[in-house]
Write a protein that holds these residues in place. Structure first.
Motif, short mmCIF file in Angstrom:
data_model
loop_
_atom_site.label_atom_id
_atom_site.label_comp_id
_atom_site.label_asym_id
_atom_site.label_seq_id
_atom_site.Cartn_x
_atom_site.Cartn_y
_atom_site.Cartn_z
N GLN A 147 0.84 -1.21 0.00
CA GLN A 147 0.00 0.00 0.00
C GLN A 147 0.87 1.25 0.00
O GLN A 147 0.60 2.21 -0.73
CB GLN A 147 -0.94 0.00 1.21
N ALA A 148 1.94 1.25 0.78
CA ALA A 148 2.85 2.39 0.82
C ALA A 148 3.53 2.58 -0.54
O ALA A 148 3.72 3.72 -1.00
CB ALA A 148 3.89 2.21 1.92
N VAL A 197 1.68 6.58 -6.96
CA VAL A 197 0.62 7.51 -7.35
C VAL A 197 1.08 8.95 -7.15
O VAL A 197 0.84 9.81 -8.00
CB VAL A 197 -0.67 7.22 -6.54
N ALA A 198 1.79 9.21 -6.07
CA ALA A 198 2.30 10.57 -5.81
C ALA A 198 3.31 10.99 -6.87
O ALA A 198 3.36 12.16 -7.26
CB ALA A 198 2.90 10.65 -4.42
N GLU A 199 4.12 10.06 -7.34
CA GLU A 199 5.14 10.36 -8.36
C GLU A 199 4.52 10.70 -9.70
O GLU A 199 5.10 11.45 -10.48
CB GLU A 199 6.10 9.19 -8.53
#
Length: 84
Positions: free
Chosen positions: A73-74, A80-82
């Protein structure tokens, strides 16, 4: 854990487009999964999409890349943030 594609792969090309993280690519002889991108579809789906569509059952867990659901999950959240 990340997944791995074994040499039983028949290069049918059904797994690559199913990967939401772009972790699957054509290798020299068979398709390959980048363990840095593979989240086993955690964050996207309830099950690993490549495993679901594979007609020869050649995508097991990769024992060399053991990760908990929380770690997957991390990784998903980082990926997704990248891309945002």
């Amino acid at each position: 854990m990340a997944l791995i594609i074994t040499d039983e792969c028949i290069n049918c090309d059904v797994c690559e487009p199913e990967c939401p993280n772009g972790a699957i690519s054509q290798g020299d002889e068979i398709y390959e999964i980048d363990p840095n991108l593979c989240t086993e579809c955690v964050g996207h789906y309830e099950t690993s999409q490549c495993v679901d569509v594979c007609p020869v059952d050649c995508i097991p867990l990769d024992p060399n890349h053991q990760e908990s659901r929380e770690e997957l999950q991390a990784k998903y959240e980082r990926l997704v943030a990248e891309t945002a």
